[in-house]
Design an enzyme around this catalytic site. Structure first.
Site, short mmCIF file in Angstrom:
data_model
loop_
_atom_site.label_atom_id
_atom_site.label_comp_id
_atom_site.label_asym_id
_atom_site.label_seq_id
_atom_site.Cartn_x
_atom_site.Cartn_y
_atom_site.Cartn_z
N CYS A 1 1.14 -1.15 0.20
CA CYS A 1 -0.14 -0.03 -0.21
C CYS A 1 1.02 1.57 0.06
O CYS A 1 1.98 1.13 -0.82
CB CYS A 1 -1.52 0.19 1.30
SG CYS A 1 -2.27 1.07 1.18
N HIS B 1 -3.29 -5.33 -0.46
CA HIS B 1 -2.93 -5.29 1.26
C HIS B 1 -3.70 -6.64 0.69
O HIS B 1 -4.85 -8.08 1.10
CB HIS B 1 -4.66 -5.04 1.76
CG HIS B 1 -3.46 -3.78 2.32
ND1 HIS B 1 -3.21 -2.79 3.85
CD2 HIS B 1 -4.52 -2.00 1.62
CE1 HIS B 1 -3.38 -2.13 3.40
NE2 HIS B 1 -4.37 -1.34 2.42
N GLU C 1 -2.41 -9.00 3.18
CA GLU C 1 -3.31 -9.34 4.32
C GLU C 1 -3.87 -9.42 4.81
O GLU C 1 -4.74 -10.03 5.88
CB GLU C 1 -2.67 -8.22 5.51
CG GLU C 1 -2.59 -7.22 5.83
CD GLU C 1 -2.16 -6.11 4.95
OE1 GLU C 1 -2.47 -5.39 5.12
OE2 GLU C 1 -2.07 -6.29 3.41
#
Length: 211
Positions: A81, A188, A190
């Site tokens: 990001c 992202h 994650e």
């Protein structure tokens, strides 16, 4: 699996990144300064927030020097990001911010004049088209959707730096960039479910070479 350091510079919640590493048996070092980073292994450079405050924190904590030395040494680096955006030369955010210059290019804000239905920031799932084979993408289907939250996007100065592209509002932007042992995602991983975790696994297993 190699040792991993996550660079904390006060730009976002890093718990999800740490948990993604732990899922694959890696207990990352959580560093708050360059001096706390492990002397070997991979670096993860995540983050949310604005470019100006993030770069100030990066300089204050010595991460600028750490990342440049790690890239020169061939240590695997993953930017996420704003961690991706700060790797470029310059960002148009906050009136213009000089960034790290590890990837040639700049960061621009989305602009959709006359299109009120197109929201800024882009927030949600969107597909990523891989430009070539890379260890980071191993086992991940072409055009897999990942989770994005961003108002700015990266514009590499060389096509070879562009590893993946995503389309939003007619703008085809670089969503994965890299050179050598350095890779970075605008999305992202994650927060991107099964395939985001697969990308993390690929990175954790990667030796930093493209072949």
């Amino acid at each position: 699996m190699k040792p991993v350091t996550i660079l904390d510079y006060g730009a976002g919640n890093l718990t999800s990144v740490r948990l993604a590493c732990q899922r694959f048996g890696v207990e990352p070092r959580m560093a708050t300064t360059a001096a706390e980073a492990l002397p070997e292994g991979a670096l993860i450079f995540p983050g949310d927030g604005s470019a100006k405050s993030a770069m100030a924190a990066v300089h204050a904590r010595g991460y600028d020097t750490l990342l440049k030395e790690a890239l020169a040494a061939g240590r695997p680096i993953l930017g996420i990001c704003i961690g991706m955006q700060l790797l470029f030369d310059w960002s148009g955010e906050d009136g213009g911010v000089q960034a790290l210059g590890l990837l040639p290019g700049e960061v621009r804000r989305f602009s959709f004049p006359g299109e009120p239905s197109l929201k800024i920031p882009e927030m949600g799932w969107n597909g990523v088209h891989f430009h070539r084979e890379h260890p980071l993408f191993r086992g991940i289907p072409q055009d897999t959707p990942f989770y994005f939250v961003h108002s700015y996007y990266c514009v590499p100065s060389a096509e070879a730096l562009r590893l993946g592209t995503t389309e939003y509002g007619g703008t085809h932007f670089c969503s994965v960039a890299g050179r050598g042992a350095l890779v970075a995602t605008q999305f992202h991983p994650e927060r991107s479910g099964e395939w985001g975790l697969r990308l993390f696994q690929n990175f954790l297993e990667w030796d930093g070479r493209e072949e």
